[in-house]
Design a protein around this motif. Structure first.
Motif, PDB file in Angstrom:
ATOM      1  N   SER A 186      -6.581  11.405   7.759  1.00  0.00           N
ATOM      2  CA  SER A 186      -7.058  12.581   8.487  1.00  0.00           C
ATOM      3  C   SER A 186      -6.457  13.825   7.854  1.00  0.00           C
ATOM      4  N   ARG A 187      -7.233  14.887   7.851  1.00  0.00           N
ATOM      5  CA  ARG A 187      -6.719  16.148   7.320  1.00  0.00           C
ATOM      6  C   ARG A 187      -5.890  16.898   8.366  1.00  0.00           C
ATOM      7  N   ARG A 188      -6.215  16.662   9.624  1.00  0.00           N
ATOM      8  CA  ARG A 188      -5.503  17.316  10.718  1.00  0.00           C
ATOM      9  C   ARG A 188      -5.635  16.459  11.968  1.00  0.00           C
ATOM     10  N   LEU A 189      -4.730  16.663  12.901  1.00  0.00           N
ATOM     11  CA  LEU A 189      -4.812  15.993  14.188  1.00  0.00           C
ATOM     12  C   LEU A 189      -5.648  16.841  15.142  1.00  0.00           C
ATOM     13  N   PRO A 190      -6.253  16.234  16.156  1.00  0.00           N
ATOM     14  CA  PRO A 190      -6.974  17.031  17.150  1.00  0.00           C
ATOM     15  C   PRO A 190      -6.055  18.070  17.776  1.00  0.00           C
ATOM     16  N   ALA A 191      -6.634  19.163  18.227  1.00  0.00           N
ATOM     17  CA  ALA A 191      -5.854  20.255  18.804  1.00  0.00           C
ATOM     18  C   ALA A 191      -4.965  19.738  19.934  1.00  0.00           C
ATOM     19  N   GLY A 192      -3.697  20.132  19.880  1.00  0.00           N
ATOM     20  CA  GLY A 192      -2.754  19.757  20.917  1.00  0.00           C
ATOM     21  C   GLY A 192      -2.086  18.414  20.724  1.00  0.00           C
ATOM     22  N   ARG A 193      -2.489  17.670  19.709  1.00  0.00           N
ATOM     23  CA  ARG A 193      -1.923  16.333  19.493  1.00  0.00           C
ATOM     24  C   ARG A 193      -0.791  16.401  18.470  1.00  0.00           C
ATOM     25  N   ARG A 194       0.184  15.527  18.660  1.00  0.00           N
ATOM     26  CA  ARG A 194       1.330  15.497  17.757  1.00  0.00           C
ATOM     27  C   ARG A 194       1.420  14.218  16.947  1.00  0.00           C
ATOM     28  N   TYR A 195       0.548  13.276  17.225  1.00  0.00           N
ATOM     29  CA  TYR A 195       0.500  12.036  16.450  1.00  0.00           C
ATOM     30  C   TYR A 195      -0.860  11.393  16.650  1.00  0.00           C
ATOM     31  N   GLY A 196      -1.225  10.539  15.714  1.00  0.00           N
ATOM     32  CA  GLY A 196      -2.381   9.671  15.869  1.00  0.00           C
ATOM     33  C   GLY A 196      -1.895   8.237  16.004  1.00  0.00           C
ATOM     34  N   VAL A 197      -2.776   7.362  16.461  1.00  0.00           N
ATOM     35  CA  VAL A 197      -2.448   5.945  16.621  1.00  0.00           C
ATOM     36  C   VAL A 197      -3.479   5.114  15.862  1.00  0.00           C
ATOM     37  N   VAL A 198      -3.011   4.248  14.980  1.00  0.00           N
ATOM     38  CA  VAL A 198      -3.916   3.354  14.258  1.00  0.00           C
ATOM     39  C   VAL A 198      -4.408   2.272  15.221  1.00  0.00           C
ATOM     40  N   ALA A 199      -5.709   2.152  15.349  1.00  0.00           N
ATOM     41  CA  ALA A 199      -6.300   1.129  16.221  1.00  0.00           C
ATOM     42  C   ALA A 199      -7.657   0.735  15.654  1.00  0.00           C
ATOM     43  N   GLY A 200      -8.061  -0.481  15.934  1.00  0.00           N
ATOM     44  CA  GLY A 200      -9.366  -0.966  15.490  1.00  0.00           C
ATOM     45  C   GLY A 200      -9.333  -1.771  14.211  1.00  0.00           C
ATOM     46  N   THR A 201      -8.178  -1.848  13.565  1.00  0.00           N
ATOM     47  CA  THR A 201      -8.126  -2.550  12.281  1.00  0.00           C
ATOM     48  C   THR A 201      -8.485  -4.020  12.436  1.00  0.00           C
ATOM     49  N   GLY A 202      -7.999  -4.656  13.483  1.00  0.00           N
ATOM     50  CA  GLY A 202      -8.335  -6.057  13.709  1.00  0.00           C
ATOM     51  C   GLY A 202      -9.827  -6.266  13.861  1.00  0.00           C
ATOM     52  N   ARG A 203     -10.491  -5.373  14.601  1.00  0.00           N
ATOM     53  CA  ARG A 203     -11.954  -5.445  14.740  1.00  0.00           C
ATOM     54  C   ARG A 203     -12.618  -5.232  13.388  1.00  0.00           C
ATOM     55  N   LEU A 204     -12.126  -4.261  12.646  1.00  0.00           N
ATOM     56  CA  LEU A 204     -12.742  -3.914  11.373  1.00  0.00           C
ATOM     57  C   LEU A 204     -12.670  -5.065  10.379  1.00  0.00           C
ATOM     58  N   ILE A 205     -11.537  -5.712  10.288  1.00  0.00           N
ATOM     59  CA  ILE A 205     -11.393  -6.790   9.308  1.00  0.00           C
ATOM     60  C   ILE A 205     -12.371  -7.919   9.626  1.00  0.00           C
ATOM     61  N   GLU A 206     -12.570  -8.221  10.900  1.00  0.00           N
ATOM     62  CA  GLU A 206     -13.559  -9.236  11.273  1.00  0.00           C
ATOM     63  C   GLU A 206     -14.955  -8.818  10.833  1.00  0.00           C
ATOM     64  N   MET A 207     -15.278  -7.542  10.970  1.00  0.00           N
ATOM     65  CA  MET A 207     -16.606  -7.064  10.609  1.00  0.00           C
ATOM     66  C   MET A 207     -16.809  -7.053   9.094  1.00  0.00           C
ATOM     67  N   ILE A 208     -15.742  -6.745   8.349  1.00  0.00           N
ATOM     68  CA  ILE A 208     -15.843  -6.823   6.885  1.00  0.00           C
ATOM     69  C   ILE A 208     -16.068  -8.267   6.452  1.00  0.00           C
ATOM     70  N   ARG A 209     -15.367  -9.179   7.102  1.00  0.00           N
ATOM     71  CA  ARG A 209     -15.544 -10.608   6.803  1.00  0.00           C
ATOM     72  C   ARG A 209     -16.990 -11.035   7.022  1.00  0.00           C
ATOM     73  N   ASP A 210     -17.640 -10.488   8.053  1.00  0.00           N
ATOM     74  CA  ASP A 210     -19.000 -10.885   8.401  1.00  0.00           C
ATOM     75  C   ASP A 210     -20.060  -9.961   7.825  1.00  0.00           C
ATOM     76  N   PHE A 211     -19.665  -9.056   6.933  1.00  0.00           N
ATOM     77  CA  PHE A 211     -20.602  -8.064   6.403  1.00  0.00           C
ATOM     78  C   PHE A 211     -21.546  -8.732   5.400  1.00  0.00           C
ATOM     79  N   ARG A 212     -22.754  -9.034   5.865  1.00  0.00           N
ATOM     80  CA  ARG A 212     -23.774  -9.701   5.060  1.00  0.00           C
ATOM     81  C   ARG A 212     -25.135  -9.081   5.364  1.00  0.00           C
ATOM     82  N   PHE A 213     -26.019  -9.105   4.399  1.00  0.00           N
ATOM     83  CA  PHE A 213     -27.389  -8.647   4.595  1.00  0.00           C
ATOM     84  C   PHE A 213     -28.295  -9.864   4.657  1.00  0.00           C
ATOM     85  N   ASP A 214     -28.963 -10.066   5.801  1.00  0.00           N
ATOM     86  CA  ASP A 214     -29.847 -11.219   5.899  1.00  0.00           C
ATOM     87  C   ASP A 214     -31.230 -10.876   5.353  1.00  0.00           C
TER      88      ASP A 214
END
Length: 428
Positions: A37-65
């Motif tokens: 990210s280039r910047r955090l949303p206004a008023g925020r002092r940190y971000g939280v990494v989330a969704g990586t577990g979901r993403l890796i499953e989707m990359i594993r299943d990324f296929r074109f039928d």
């Protein structure tokens, strides 16, 4: 697991770039993309990494039928060469990144995707779609958890979001420290504890409030929560205790001036002998409303709309940028959107006491480790094969420890500098 097929959850230009790169011979160039990210949303002092577990499953299943490829052919999105390439698509590269539950700041390289240009660029939209949503929800939810000061929270925003986004939001909220979700799909899919009893409609269905409460207690027992604000709150509490007795687990209040009502409700419950009956409040709560109730006799909060919308910041503002081609750093020089070339490694620097003092981002291979540094990147996919990931509960605990490690000023809800400064050491 979700039944969504991820292949077409992408923007058209990802595939037109693949077509052109296959035609001109650049598709197989080894590349590195970074998410930051280039910047955090206004008023925020940190971000939280989330969704990586979901993403890796989707990359594993990324296929074109075949049906999807036929659609892309018919609509002219790809040519025949690209269609054949997509038919055989399997991601064979590497994915490295910050752990789920890790904090991030402007410039943190939270995910690194490396492989051929074509196999990496086709993942761009999917990566950003998952991470921008889940990171935004987790950051907002983490602020609510901090504001709650140890009191439990229930995520109950399903009716304010797309049906699949609601499940992902429940997962991110639980990662951030929420104790329950009302969403049963999230409970089944991710093992998140679920909670919920009755709405105002159930009270209105019956001839009077006592009849509704009696039905609920007869079915669920006294270890339930009665919603007492359909008519008059004080009378609702009296009816609840008259029906369930002082052993009633909890009452829920969903409207009104919650600070005043919580005090009055506690006094009334105590006068009726229900000294152990808990008070749950809900109704458009965000982190600021929760913080305002810190001194009131509230035992649990229910938050919905503010959670699933990121409490005013529905995206984390993450971007996916090419930073290296065939081992050569590449740089985008657009005004206000410039990038720093080359693959990077990040460490979180700490005092001996464990307090985080700085995040240092360095070119890969440059030694810059000190005794209390913690390396932030971990392998998620190696040569196309996912590696075992932490459980959701382990990631939840990781975030809890990360929030403990940052200076207390970084937990404030008011705007200010990032909780931990980030320094980028340029390549020499």
């Amino acid at each position: 697991m979700s039944t969504l097929r991820p292949a077409l959850l992408t923007d058209q230009y990802e595939l037109t770039m693949v077509s052109a790169a296959l035609s001109d011979g650049t598709a197989d160039r080894r590349c590195v993309f970074e998410v930051f990210s280039r910047r955090l949303p206004a008023g925020r002092r940190y971000g939280v990494v989330a969704g990586t577990g979901r993403l890796i499953e989707m990359i594993r299943d990324f296929r074109f039928d075949p049906a999807e490829i036929d659609y892309l052919r018919r609509t002219g999105v790809v040519d025949e060469r690209a269609a054949q390439w997509l038919a055989d698509y399997r991601f064979t590269g590497d994915v490295d990144g910050y752990a789920e539950g890790e904090l991030f700041f402007p410039g943190s390289p939270i995910l690194t995707v490396s492989g051929t240009f074509a196999e990496c660029v086709v993942l761009e939209t999917l990566v950003l779609s998952v991470l921008n949503h889940d990171c935004a929800i987790a950051a907002a939810a983490a602020r609510m958890v901090t504001a709650a000061r140890g009191r439990a929270l229930i995520e109950m925003g399903s009716r304010r979001a797309h049906e699949e986004a609601a499940v992902a939001a429940a997962r991110s909220a639980y990662l951030a420290g929420f104790r329950f979700t009302s969403n049963l799909a999230a409970g089944e899919r991710y093992g998140i504890p679920t909670a919920g009893t009755a709405a105002h409609a159930f009270t209105l269905l019956h001839d009077d409030e006592r009849a509704a409460f009696a039905s609920q207690v007869a079915t669920l027992g006294k270890d339930t929560t009665l919603l007492v604000d359909t008519y008059d709150i004080a009378q609702g509490i009296r009816n609840a205790i008259a029906v369930a007795g002082p052993e009633l687990r909890a009452v829920r209040i969903d409207s009104g001036d919650l600070a005043v009502i919580a005090q009055q409700s506690r006094e009334l419950l105590d006068s009726l002998g229900a000294t152990e009956t808990k008070i749950i409040v809900s109704g458009d709560l965000d982190e600021y409303a929760i913080a305002a109730l810190a001194a009131e006799p509230v035992d649990m909060y229910g938050a919905g709309t503010a959670v699933v919308t990121g409490s005013g910041a529905p995206t984390a503002g993450l971007v996916y940028k090419l930073v290296e081609v065939e081992g050569r750093p590449v740089v985008k020089r657009s005004e206000h959107k410039a990038t720093i070339g080359g693959r990077k490694v990040a460490v979180r620097r700490h005092k001996p006491t464990g307090t985080a003092t700085e995040e240092v981002v360095v070119p890969q291979g440059v030694p810059d480790r000190q005794p209390n540094d913690r390396l932030l990147q971990h392998s998620y996919v190696v040569s196309g094969e996912p590696v075992p990931l932490p459980t959701l509960d382990e990631s939840r605990e990781h975030l809890r420890q990360c929030l403990i490690s940052i200076p207390w000023e970084g937990l404030k809800l008011s705007g200010g500098d990032p909780a931990v400064p980030l320094t980028v050491v340029p390549a020499t």
